[in-house]
Enzyme design. Sequence first.
Site, PDB file in Angstrom:
ATOM      1  N   GLU A   1       4.950  -4.568  12.185  1.00 45.81           N
ATOM      2  CA  GLU A   1       3.883  -3.575  12.083  1.00 45.81           C
ATOM      3  C   GLU A   1       2.779  -4.241  11.285  1.00 45.81           C
ATOM      4  OE1 GLU A   1       1.316  -1.397  10.723  1.00 45.81           O
ATOM      5  OE2 GLU A   1       2.799  -0.456   9.414  1.00 45.81           O
TER       6      GLU A   1
ATOM      7  N   GLU B   1       8.088   1.751  14.790  1.00 41.52           N
ATOM      8  CA  GLU B   1       8.774   2.401  13.685  1.00 41.52           C
ATOM      9  C   GLU B   1       8.729   3.903  13.943  1.00 41.52           C
ATOM     10  OE1 GLU B   1       9.507   0.268  10.374  1.00 41.52           O
ATOM     11  OE2 GLU B   1       7.411  -0.253   9.993  1.00 41.52           O
TER      12      GLU B   1
ATOM     13  N   ASN C   1       0.804  -1.229   0.000  1.00 41.99           N
ATOM     14  CA  ASN C   1       0.000   0.000   0.000  1.00 41.99           C
ATOM     15  C   ASN C   1       0.837   1.280   0.000  1.00 41.99           C
ATOM     16  OD1 ASN C   1       0.811  -0.656   2.604  1.00 41.99           O
ATOM     17  ND2 ASN C   1      -1.045   0.139   3.573  1.00 41.99           N
TER      18      ASN C   1
ATOM     19  N   CYS D   1      -3.474   0.267   7.146  1.00 40.27           N
ATOM     20  CA  CYS D   1      -3.585  -0.609   8.311  1.00 40.27           C
ATOM     21  C   CYS D   1      -4.161   0.095   9.540  1.00 40.27           C
ATOM     22  CB  CYS D   1      -2.221  -1.212   8.644  1.00 40.27           C
ATOM     23  SG  CYS D   1      -0.926   0.024   8.876  1.00 40.27           S
TER      24      CYS D   1
END
Length: 513
Positions: free
Chosen positions: A245, A461, A148, A279
């Site tokens: 993630e 992250e 994505n 997400c």
Amino acid sequence: MEYTQFINGALTTSSNRESRINYNPANNTPLGEVFQADDQDIEAAVSSSEKAFQSWRTKTGAERGRVLTKAAHILRSRLEKIALLETQDVGKPISESLAVDISSAADALEYFGGMAVGIHGEFFDLKNAFGYTRPEPLGICAGIGAWNYPIQIAAWKAAPALACGNSMIFKPSELTPATALKLAEAFMEAGAPPGLFNVVQGDGRVGAMLVDHPSIAKISLTGSVSTGKKIFTSAATQLKRVTLELGGKSPLIIFEDADIHNAVSATMLANFYTQGEVCSNGTRVFVHRKIYDSFLIKLKDRTEKIRLGDPADPDTQMGALISKAHLEKIIRFIDSGKSSGATLLTGGFRPSTDFKGRDITSGNFLTPAIFTDCDDSMEICKEEIFGPVLSILCFDSEEDVIERANNTPYGLAAGVFTNDIKRGHRVIHQLQAGTCWINNYNITPIELPFGGYKQSGIGRELGEYALAKYVYLPSFSPRSEGYSLDADVRLSLNSSLPLCVNTSAFPVLICHN
């Protein structure tokens, strides 16, 4: 076009001639041929990464930082060309690729390039001696990306790894092979040693080879929960470090005193940006009963004005889903919602023409869907759909909505809309989510950590917290504050100003009356 491996500073001819065709989601025409990496390619990548690591680790933080910063400038100088590649690969509007994807990648390189010079340990004055700690790089790290946000994810993983003195082998999704190669080229032109950032193409078999390789010290994945569990299990056999993630089913809570116009803007941003393929999206929208009806009227009206069409058209606000298979998956979720008793308020069908009347039947287009009369137990309210489908749920009390919001195995993000700032902070401190927004949604500054609770992931992250995941010293601070960067961090962004979605950062999604 051929998408091959980028190893030891150059594109290579894959030793394996197994390949697949990469398609443009907007019309399903071929973009090129993606060649699958095999074990020889992986060994070549590891060998060159090890050589680059031995050279790179001896550089000063300032020297490493200069390379990262120069690579950022190279990306920005090629913004339009790389953005078009991203749009053709992913199907997202060109306005998004221009405003967010490449810019966010460059921001990450600049941020961690600046942080590199300040990475250090601590000094301890002992009774008859002294001691000190020294952060040491892990070695070869592997990044595994999602489709994505291809170049953004590649940069988010590479920047902290390289800033700490590591090398990286990156595997983009087999559906989006193009822009990671452009990042690799930028690193080389910026002065990185050959092999510092290698790219290997292919499906999950390539990812598995990276996870299982004994010379790779760290795995960083952005992907689904099921993939994350497999990688975590495999990495555990060699005690590899991991950052995961993963997915989410995030709640967006809208209280009765919220600014409805801004709350509607956030709801659309949290569900239809990048065709809903994000997400952290707030796909469970809890609306207080007192404003439920008025909220639905405004949401339906503005959603039906979204300009869906050719992603390469700068006027397009919503593009095409990544693949035919993913489109079919989303349609199955919509059918599930209807069969379970939810009301499809609008959307959820394949359009034949776009907002300019052009035929788009050959592409993977789907009108944004809104479900009402939803129940927490419905599949559409429990499972991550990863498409333009949102579920509206009604609530009466603060206590009730907090309990329902937390009733999920996921915990990536959450949002609260209210003009009562005390309530806003009180509620988010009870939500089990890694990133929480107040009167805002889906804003991810490079400076702040991003990651999930529960099954939404491990580690963080972005921000200086990401640096701790790429060195052997688990607790250090580039600013000598002495706190542990290994701990989970709850992030809350508050703004007393209206949600701004028509800025340079998010210029395209929301339609005004």
